[in-house]
Design a protein around this motif. Sequence first.
Motif, PDB file in Angstrom:
ATOM      1  N   ARG A 473      73.052 -27.918  28.724  1.00 19.56           N
ATOM      2  CA  ARG A 473      73.141 -28.079  27.239  1.00 19.56           C
ATOM      3  C   ARG A 473      72.701 -29.138  26.445  1.00 19.56           C
ATOM      4  N   HIS A 474      71.768 -29.018  25.448  1.00 13.28           N
ATOM      5  CA  HIS A 474      71.155 -30.122  24.695  1.00 13.28           C
ATOM      6  C   HIS A 474      71.937 -30.165  23.696  1.00 13.28           C
ATOM      7  N   ALA A 475      72.289 -31.517  23.399  1.00 15.02           N
ATOM      8  CA  ALA A 475      73.259 -31.412  22.064  1.00 15.02           C
ATOM      9  C   ALA A 475      72.466 -32.317  20.838  1.00 15.02           C
ATOM     10  N   GLU A 476      72.445 -32.059  19.743  1.00 16.71           N
ATOM     11  CA  GLU A 476      71.862 -32.665  18.640  1.00 16.71           C
ATOM     12  C   GLU A 476      72.845 -32.992  17.532  1.00 16.71           C
ATOM     13  N   ILE A 477      72.511 -33.596  16.758  1.00 16.35           N
ATOM     14  CA  ILE A 477      73.370 -34.043  15.261  1.00 16.35           C
ATOM     15  C   ILE A 477      72.403 -33.244  14.263  1.00 16.35           C
ATOM     16  N   TRP A 478      73.169 -32.572  13.505  1.00 18.89           N
ATOM     17  CA  TRP A 478      72.457 -32.195  12.175  1.00 18.89           C
ATOM     18  C   TRP A 478      73.037 -32.369  11.017  1.00 18.89           C
ATOM     19  N   LEU A 479      72.415 -32.676   9.890  1.00 18.89           N
ATOM     20  CA  LEU A 479      72.861 -33.002   8.464  1.00 18.89           C
ATOM     21  C   LEU A 479      72.443 -31.813   7.669  1.00 18.89           C
ATOM     22  N   LYS A 480      73.730 -31.505   6.908  1.00 17.64           N
ATOM     23  CA  LYS A 480      73.610 -30.308   6.036  1.00 17.64           C
ATOM     24  C   LYS A 480      74.120 -30.952   4.510  1.00 17.64           C
ATOM     25  N   ASN A 481      73.128 -30.931   3.756  1.00 18.49           N
ATOM     26  CA  ASN A 481      73.419 -31.485   2.247  1.00 18.49           C
ATOM     27  C   ASN A 481      73.736 -30.318   1.427  1.00 18.49           C
ATOM     28  N   LYS A 482      75.028 -30.368   0.763  1.00 19.32           N
ATOM     29  CA  LYS A 482      75.501 -29.284  -0.097  1.00 19.32           C
ATOM     30  C   LYS A 482      74.717 -28.706  -1.048  1.00 19.32           C
ATOM     31  N   TYR A 483      73.469 -29.505  -1.670  1.00 18.63           N
ATOM     32  CA  TYR A 483      72.745 -29.013  -2.597  1.00 18.63           C
ATOM     33  C   TYR A 483      71.445 -28.567  -2.016  1.00 18.63           C
ATOM     34  N   LYS A 484      71.205 -28.512  -0.780  1.00 18.73           N
ATOM     35  CA  LYS A 484      70.164 -28.082   0.040  1.00 18.73           C
ATOM     36  C   LYS A 484      70.215 -26.778   0.717  1.00 18.73           C
ATOM     37  N   LYS A 485      69.435 -25.917   0.811  1.00 23.16           N
ATOM     38  CA  LYS A 485      69.604 -24.592   1.590  1.00 23.16           C
ATOM     39  C   LYS A 485      69.709 -24.821   3.144  1.00 23.16           C
ATOM     40  N   THR A 486      68.870 -25.613   3.839  1.00 20.17           N
ATOM     41  CA  THR A 486      68.775 -25.554   5.132  1.00 20.17           C
ATOM     42  C   THR A 486      69.279 -27.302   5.622  1.00 20.17           C
ATOM     43  N   ALA A 487      69.892 -27.222   6.927  1.00 18.17           N
ATOM     44  CA  ALA A 487      70.209 -28.433   7.509  1.00 18.17           C
ATOM     45  C   ALA A 487      68.901 -29.059   8.280  1.00 18.17           C
ATOM     46  N   SER A 488      69.108 -30.384   8.456  1.00 15.88           N
ATOM     47  CA  SER A 488      67.994 -31.013   8.898  1.00 15.88           C
ATOM     48  C   SER A 488      68.460 -31.810  10.292  1.00 15.88           C
ATOM     49  N   LEU A 489      67.528 -31.991  11.134  1.00 15.21           N
ATOM     50  CA  LEU A 489      67.814 -32.486  12.448  1.00 15.21           C
ATOM     51  C   LEU A 489      68.054 -33.957  12.035  1.00 15.21           C
ATOM     52  N   LEU A 490      68.985 -34.482  12.739  1.00 17.81           N
ATOM     53  CA  LEU A 490      69.371 -36.069  12.483  1.00 17.81           C
ATOM     54  C   LEU A 490      68.926 -36.898  13.706  1.00 17.81           C
ATOM     55  N   VAL A 491      69.639 -36.629  14.951  1.00 15.05           N
ATOM     56  CA  VAL A 491      69.083 -37.274  16.073  1.00 15.05           C
ATOM     57  C   VAL A 491      69.362 -36.232  17.467  1.00 15.05           C
ATOM     58  N   ASN A 492      68.558 -36.272  18.367  1.00 16.48           N
ATOM     59  CA  ASN A 492      68.930 -35.756  19.806  1.00 16.48           C
ATOM     60  C   ASN A 492      69.487 -36.841  20.558  1.00 16.48           C
ATOM     61  N   LEU A 493      70.794 -36.217  21.112  1.00 17.22           N
ATOM     62  CA  LEU A 493      71.518 -37.042  21.901  1.00 17.22           C
ATOM     63  C   LEU A 493      71.190 -37.013  23.379  1.00 17.22           C
ATOM     64  N   PRO A 494      71.229 -38.225  24.123  1.00 16.55           N
ATOM     65  CA  PRO A 494      71.044 -38.271  25.287  1.00 16.55           C
ATOM     66  C   PRO A 494      72.025 -37.293  26.171  1.00 16.55           C
ATOM     67  N   GLU A 495      71.517 -36.946  27.403  1.00 13.48           N
ATOM     68  CA  GLU A 495      72.337 -35.988  28.283  1.00 13.48           C
ATOM     69  C   GLU A 495      73.755 -36.688  28.414  1.00 13.48           C
ATOM     70  N   HIS A 496      73.682 -37.830  28.878  1.00  8.52           N
ATOM     71  CA  HIS A 496      74.958 -38.676  29.157  1.00  8.52           C
ATOM     72  C   HIS A 496      75.920 -39.013  28.117  1.00  8.52           C
ATOM     73  N   VAL A 497      75.452 -38.805  26.647  1.00  8.46           N
ATOM     74  CA  VAL A 497      76.410 -38.821  25.637  1.00  8.46           C
ATOM     75  C   VAL A 497      77.159 -37.580  25.298  1.00  8.46           C
ATOM     76  N   LYS A 498      78.486 -37.538  25.447  1.00  7.88           N
ATOM     77  CA  LYS A 498      79.373 -36.580  25.223  1.00  7.88           C
ATOM     78  C   LYS A 498      80.407 -36.791  24.031  1.00  7.88           C
ATOM     79  N   PRO A 499      79.843 -36.173  22.814  1.00  6.49           N
ATOM     80  CA  PRO A 499      80.328 -36.682  21.738  1.00  6.49           C
ATOM     81  C   PRO A 499      81.750 -36.054  21.478  1.00  6.49           C
ATOM     82  N   GLN A 500      82.686 -36.885  20.959  1.00 13.74           N
ATOM     83  CA  GLN A 500      84.078 -36.464  20.736  1.00 13.74           C
ATOM     84  C   GLN A 500      84.547 -36.464  19.152  1.00 13.74           C
ATOM     85  N   TYR A 501      83.833 -37.243  18.357  1.00 14.19           N
ATOM     86  CA  TYR A 501      83.972 -37.433  17.022  1.00 14.19           C
ATOM     87  C   TYR A 501      83.038 -38.072  16.195  1.00 14.19           C
TER      88      TYR A 501
END
Length: 713
Positions: A473-501
């Motif tokens: 399962r590949h994880a990414e961080i996305w960013l959604k601006n309240k005034y924009k319709k679509t979200a944008s990709l922020l960063v791709n996470l390395p496989e060993h990084v398991k986000p908690q917060y």
Amino acid sequence: MSNSQYEKVKINEVMVDFVALKLFIDNQWRDIESRQLSLLKLLIDNHGQPVSRNQIMDVVWHDTIVSDNSVSQAITQLRRSLNDGKDTPRFIKTVPRVGYQLIAELEFPELTTPIKQQLKQQKKTYLSAVAVSAIVTLTITVLAYQLSQPKIQVPSYQYESRLTSTPGPESFLRYSPNGRYLAFSQISEDRQQMDLAVYDTRTQSVHTIKNTGYSEEAAEWSPDGNWLVYFRHDPLSCELRIMSVKNPVETWRLSPDSYFHHCQPGYSRQKLHWIQNNLFFQRWENNRPALTKLIIDDKKNKPSVSEQHDIGTFSPVIFDIDKSNHMMLLVEKNLQQYQLSLVDLASLDQTMLEQKEEAYWGIKWHKSNESFWLGNRSLRLQSLTGYQETVHLPIGFIPDIDLNPITKQLAHTEGLLNVNLYTLQLDELIPIDLQKAKRLSSAARTDILPTISDDGVQTAFISYQRRSNDGLRHAEIWLKNKYKKTASLLVNLPEHVKPQYLLWSPNGENLILGDSQFNIHLINVYSKHMVPILTNHPLIDAVNWSSDGKLINYDTIEDKQTQHWQYNLQLATSILINKNNEPDETPQQLSITALKKLNPSYRNYLQLLASFLHQALANQLPVDNLLPSFAIYRPYVFTNGIYYVVKQGHQLYLYLYLFDKQENLKIARLGNYEQDVQLKLNISASSDGKEIVFSKLEELETDILVQGKVTDD
């Protein structure tokens, strides 16, 4: 060695990769800060010679004025990364009144100087001559090793049939001792509770045997197959009930049931295990699971409980017991790791088999003292020595497994789920209609951990690909601006990084990502670049931004004392502020000011909030204990109060506690939560609490499938 060009170097037993910014230590790659690597390279270039503190400041902080204390802290952090001791150094030696000296042995496996190339050319003929002999020897050695390893004969299974196809989840599969019946729980038509059902393998029909308006779950058969015991619960009560199943299956729904034993409401259920005259189950006490045994007296007309005993000090998340020899497969959780152990219930001897971050689902013995089945993202058979074979890859996930004791058919649940993100805007902090919520993310992905900026404009979240060709399962961080319709990709996470917060900076320019290994990463939303800034701190705690967003405050534990640190974004270094010898505030003593600083980076975050709300609300609480609900939905603290979600039966409700008014409001109903799916659901809000973003579990669907055994093992 000055000005040498190298990408990797081995220092004693530690491999350093200067390009990837990593260390290979204790059989795993770890991230290391770039500032630490600059310091390490300076020491390597002057190997065997002391390097003064002024030299270190000139090279490592060549464009910044720093204090002498910054050098001391940098050396301390580098030693910690290398597992080096100040009193008995093996890597870095302190030279009094001079500086620091690298005393470790060096190897340069990838040095590509002309001399190195010449040596390689001279050795090429010799290496070619011995290559064939080495390969043959190695091949023979590997084959001999593989043949000597204990493996398992994997029986051939193939898809046989699907037993159910109804909306919602089915769970808690359990075959009867004679293999004819498969008991399970399924969601009711109104999706308000779980009903008890039985599949008859002879007539290939499903019978609903209990639908009382309570949730009936985790049925278990008596060893003679004449009785069923199961959990019956609602938001305020929980009992073990027992019913007779001696008559034909068509009459079971009319069989009276009766009280068998007490259980604690609110918590998740696990399977019961009835072995001879003992019934083992997971009991909750003081917010901790315990392994409990009931002694069963079956001399009368109906089995009854004569004694209760807790077994050892185990904290079972899930377990299965081999009925032939009383050996238990036990899964427990320690911080972010799940540990699988083998336990002898007679002696209570415990042997760890493995540990990992991924949750265990659907564990079931296959052969005594040899092998067992595992679920989750695949159906696989594993030996006690670790050898593993995948038997089936589902479209989604496999949460439960059971094995027919007679035919060896393998029944398992298999399904899909959607987790979507929603935003909600409040004009006032009052109860609202959830229909006003707008979906923020795409249902094509699994999106979790939404975090909204203080001004309510930007939402960052973690997005998982459901399944990729490599099974990961590949994880990414996305960013959604309240005034924009679509979200944008922020960063791709390395496989060993398991986000908690995720934690927003006050100015909305940066994000902190905390992972499962307690590493801290910094993400700039403009450059879309992520760098590790705090690594190898196994006891890092209480991460907070400064009010101007230029500093990151955090705590560590050294020699059982709390140390307060500040990481300066401009200087890219940490400075020790002070040591705290005073005990931490208890939840009863926690002031509102201290409470407002809490965020998910605090290790006791859930316990502190649950204890505070218990004390603040007393008899107003909707359930006796909040921690079971907090384990499903992580609450959120903002300037004016606490948003939290409570599970009542299978319903989820959003509540708001207001600090100033000391008032508790039921804001909205969020929907159903019918089965634990081991996902991090949470809620977040702007600083004024009027912009809300939350995870919502939708369309959880599982069916029961049967794999038929084709060949013997």
